[in-house]
Write a protein that holds these residues in place. Structure first.
Motif, PDB file in Angstrom:
ATOM      1  N   VAL A 119       6.096  43.079 -16.903  1.00 48.57           N
ATOM      2  CA  VAL A 119       7.246  42.502 -15.671  1.00 48.57           C
ATOM      3  C   VAL A 119       8.018  41.645 -16.428  1.00 48.57           C
ATOM      4  O   VAL A 119       7.758  41.068 -17.701  1.00 48.57           O
ATOM      5  N   ASN A 120       9.363  41.224 -15.949  1.00 45.53           N
ATOM      6  CA  ASN A 120      10.156  40.777 -16.630  1.00 45.53           C
ATOM      7  C   ASN A 120       9.675  39.151 -17.080  1.00 45.53           C
ATOM      8  O   ASN A 120       9.077  38.528 -15.943  1.00 45.53           O
ATOM      9  N   GLY A 121       9.725  38.743 -18.229  1.00 40.38           N
ATOM     10  CA  GLY A 121       9.302  37.368 -18.387  1.00 40.38           C
ATOM     11  C   GLY A 121       9.908  36.425 -17.939  1.00 40.38           C
ATOM     12  O   GLY A 121       9.053  35.160 -17.646  1.00 40.38           O
ATOM     13  N   TYR A 122      11.154  36.355 -17.771  1.00 41.35           N
ATOM     14  CA  TYR A 122      11.642  35.131 -17.136  1.00 41.35           C
ATOM     15  C   TYR A 122      11.396  35.021 -15.631  1.00 41.35           C
ATOM     16  O   TYR A 122      10.936  33.888 -15.172  1.00 41.35           O
ATOM     17  N   GLN A 123      11.237  36.187 -14.766  1.00 40.45           N
ATOM     18  CA  GLN A 123      10.968  35.870 -13.584  1.00 40.45           C
ATOM     19  C   GLN A 123       9.447  35.498 -13.528  1.00 40.45           C
ATOM     20  O   GLN A 123       9.191  34.993 -12.827  1.00 40.45           O
ATOM     21  N   LYS A 170       5.541  31.576 -11.801  1.00 40.20           N
ATOM     22  CA  LYS A 170       4.317  30.638 -12.149  1.00 40.20           C
ATOM     23  C   LYS A 170       4.600  29.256 -11.538  1.00 40.20           C
ATOM     24  O   LYS A 170       3.814  28.707 -11.044  1.00 40.20           O
ATOM     25  N   ARG A 171       5.912  28.769 -11.721  1.00 38.80           N
ATOM     26  CA  ARG A 171       6.411  27.667 -11.320  1.00 38.80           C
ATOM     27  C   ARG A 171       6.290  27.481  -9.929  1.00 38.80           C
ATOM     28  O   ARG A 171       5.839  26.569  -9.373  1.00 38.80           O
ATOM     29  N   PRO A 175      -0.816  31.814  -1.402  1.00 42.47           N
ATOM     30  CA  PRO A 175      -1.151  32.474  -2.743  1.00 42.47           C
ATOM     31  C   PRO A 175       0.239  33.408  -3.109  1.00 42.47           C
ATOM     32  O   PRO A 175       0.664  34.377  -2.491  1.00 42.47           O
ATOM     33  N   LEU A 176       0.656  33.473  -4.256  1.00 39.46           N
ATOM     34  CA  LEU A 176       1.774  34.401  -4.759  1.00 39.46           C
ATOM     35  C   LEU A 176       1.312  35.623  -5.715  1.00 39.46           C
ATOM     36  O   LEU A 176       0.703  35.297  -6.808  1.00 39.46           O
TER      37      LEU A 176
END
Length: 175
Positions: free
Chosen positions: A94-98, A103-104, A112-113
């Protein structure tokens, strides 16, 4: 396009307004939603130049009885052709920046996300806080070049049919 439109018109004429009207109402609402998001993003940029980046969470599930939120989802749909190589190597990308942003955000949510990934006829579901990912710059020199979160398939729940998916989603949604 014209052939598809002609076929839709022919089917609509046979089936009547109850078939095509809800579709066009949905499309109008979707376009308005996209326009509203664009205008809001543009407004924030105008008010605070370079100060913010806007992102969204795709869906939030609420319990109908209690009206409380039970889970938030980032939805991804990938063609099997795109997902296959990583999947066969026991990974999901998955896109790393996203992934880092989510996570933040997840640490601040009381709900929960999850990522919900639909790749071909397979599904992968995982709670953002519960997985570890290696961050790798991949696909250099292509349009797909970016930072990716590479997540082992063994850290996620995988379903290859709707029966398995229902079992997974029952756990996610607390049913």
């Amino acid at each position: 396009m014209a052939a598809a439109r002609a076929e839709m018109v022919r089917l609509s004429a046979d089936a009547g307004k109850p078939i095509y009207k809800p579709f066009f109402d949905y499309m109008r609402r979707s376009l308005l939603d996209m326009e509203n998001r664009y205008l809001f993003s543009d407004l924030i940029e105008y008010l605070f130049p370079g100060g913010f980046a806007l992102y969204d969470v795709d869906s939030i599930a609420f319990d109908k009885e209690s009206r409380e939120p039970v889970a938030a989802f980032e939805l991804k749909r990938k063609s099997w052709r795109v997902a296959q190589r990583a999947w066969e190597n026991g990974m999901i990308e998955v896109n790393g920046y996203q992934f880092l942003r989510l996570k933040r955000l997840s640490r601040r949510f009381s709900v929960p996300l999850f990522y919900f990934i639909w790749a071909g006829e397979k599904f992968a579901v995982f709670k953002v806080d519960d997985v570890w990912a290696d961050l790798e710059r991949k696909y250099e020199g292509t349009s797909a070049e970016d930072l990716y979160a590479v997540i082992p398939l063994e850290s996620v729940q995988v379903a290859e049919d709707f029966t398995e998916l229902r079992r997974i989603m029952e756990g996610v949604l607390g049913r």
